[in-house]
Design a protein around this motif. Structure first.
Motif, PDB file in Angstrom:
ATOM      1  N   ILE A   8       0.856  -1.183   0.000  1.00  0.00           N
ATOM      2  CA  ILE A   8       0.000   0.000   0.000  1.00  0.00           C
ATOM      3  C   ILE A   8       0.895   1.236   0.000  1.00  0.00           C
ATOM      4  O   ILE A   8       1.683   1.430   0.934  1.00  0.00           O
ATOM      5  N   VAL A   9       0.792   2.058  -1.048  1.00  0.00           N
ATOM      6  CA  VAL A   9       1.559   3.304  -1.121  1.00  0.00           C
ATOM      7  C   VAL A   9       0.610   4.433  -0.764  1.00  0.00           C
ATOM      8  O   VAL A   9      -0.473   4.548  -1.333  1.00  0.00           O
ATOM      9  N   GLU A  10       1.043   5.263   0.198  1.00  0.00           N
ATOM     10  CA  GLU A  10       0.242   6.389   0.656  1.00  0.00           C
ATOM     11  C   GLU A  10       1.057   7.671   0.575  1.00  0.00           C
ATOM     12  O   GLU A  10       2.285   7.627   0.590  1.00  0.00           O
ATOM     13  N   ALA A  11       0.367   8.809   0.500  1.00  0.00           N
ATOM     14  CA  ALA A  11       1.039  10.106   0.412  1.00  0.00           C
ATOM     15  C   ALA A  11       0.358  11.106   1.330  1.00  0.00           C
ATOM     16  O   ALA A  11      -0.838  10.988   1.628  1.00  0.00           O
ATOM     17  N   SER A  12       1.137  12.106   1.756  1.00  0.00           N
ATOM     18  CA  SER A  12       0.628  13.195   2.577  1.00  0.00           C
ATOM     19  C   SER A  12       1.509  14.417   2.357  1.00  0.00           C
ATOM     20  O   SER A  12       2.677  14.293   1.983  1.00  0.00           O
ATOM     21  N   SER A  13       0.949  15.585   2.611  1.00  0.00           N
ATOM     22  CA  SER A  13       1.759  16.804   2.520  1.00  0.00           C
ATOM     23  C   SER A  13       2.274  17.233   3.887  1.00  0.00           C
ATOM     24  O   SER A  13       2.962  18.231   4.007  1.00  0.00           O
ATOM     25  N   ASP A  14       1.962  16.429   4.921  1.00  0.00           N
ATOM     26  CA  ASP A  14       2.347  16.780   6.280  1.00  0.00           C
ATOM     27  C   ASP A  14       2.624  15.509   7.078  1.00  0.00           C
ATOM     28  O   ASP A  14       1.736  14.667   7.214  1.00  0.00           O
ATOM     29  N   LEU A  15       3.809  15.395   7.631  1.00  0.00           N
ATOM     30  CA  LEU A  15       4.152  14.199   8.402  1.00  0.00           C
ATOM     31  C   LEU A  15       3.415  14.117   9.731  1.00  0.00           C
ATOM     32  O   LEU A  15       3.310  13.048  10.314  1.00  0.00           O
ATOM     33  N   THR A  16       2.922  15.227  10.241  1.00  0.00           N
ATOM     34  CA  THR A  16       2.229  15.199  11.522  1.00  0.00           C
ATOM     35  C   THR A  16       0.741  14.896  11.364  1.00  0.00           C
ATOM     36  O   THR A  16       0.061  14.610  12.338  1.00  0.00           O
ATOM     37  N   ALA A  17       0.230  14.976  10.157  1.00  0.00           N
ATOM     38  CA  ALA A  17      -1.194  14.723   9.912  1.00  0.00           C
ATOM     39  C   ALA A  17      -1.485  13.225   9.936  1.00  0.00           C
ATOM     40  O   ALA A  17      -0.623  12.406   9.647  1.00  0.00           O
ATOM     41  N   LEU A  18      -2.706  12.914  10.274  1.00  0.00           N
ATOM     42  CA  LEU A  18      -3.122  11.510  10.270  1.00  0.00           C
ATOM     43  C   LEU A  18      -3.836  11.129   8.985  1.00  0.00           C
ATOM     44  O   LEU A  18      -4.283  10.003   8.830  1.00  0.00           O
ATOM     45  N   ASP A  19      -3.960  12.071   8.061  1.00  0.00           N
ATOM     46  CA  ASP A  19      -4.730  11.827   6.846  1.00  0.00           C
ATOM     47  C   ASP A  19      -3.841  11.491   5.650  1.00  0.00           C
ATOM     48  O   ASP A  19      -3.609  12.304   4.778  1.00  0.00           O
TER      49      ASP A  19
END
Length: 131
Positions: free
Chosen positions: A80-91
């Protein structure tokens, strides 16, 4: 990396490698390189040798990022590859999932679908084992 004749099952791998007392659980790190045994196996590495198998990022200014990892083709694994613009976010946003017989052995390259190209982007790879 593992020899070509290595079984494509984590359970069989646990039985076939000469662990010599090293911890062989999925979340253990037998070679103490910071990568657990299951992830090292899933990326084509050898849990008993500190080899370089972690995913890489390819970043070029103004272009979408690329996330590259190795898939060994084990039908018991889900990548599963996931992405986020913020390492502190849970989304974290799931970008791709490969599992069971969809898994194809080889290098996999994912181009970030985010538009416009974000100024910062983080990726993570989760590997789930289902014996």
């Amino acid at each position: 990396t593992l020899p070509a004749n290595t079984p494509r099952s984590f359970n069989l791998l646990q039985q076939s490698l000469p662990w010599n007392g090293a911890p062989n659980g999925a979340l253990d790190d037998a070679d103490k390189d910071g990568v657990n045994n299951l992830l090292e196996y899933a990326l084509g590495g050898n849990p008993l040798a500190a080899d370089r198998v972690l995913p890489i990022m390819q970043i070029h200014p103004g272009q979408p990022a690329k996330f590259v990892y190795n898939n060994i083709g084990d039908p018991h694994l889900t990548y599963i590859v996931e992405a986020s613009s913020d390492l502190t976010a849970l989304d974290w946003t799931e970008l791709v999932r490969s599992s069971a017989y969809d898994n194809q052995a080889g290098s996999f390259e994912l181009t970030d679908p985010a538009v416009p190209v974000p100024t910062k982007r983080f990726f993570r790879l989760r590997v789930v084992y289902d014996p």
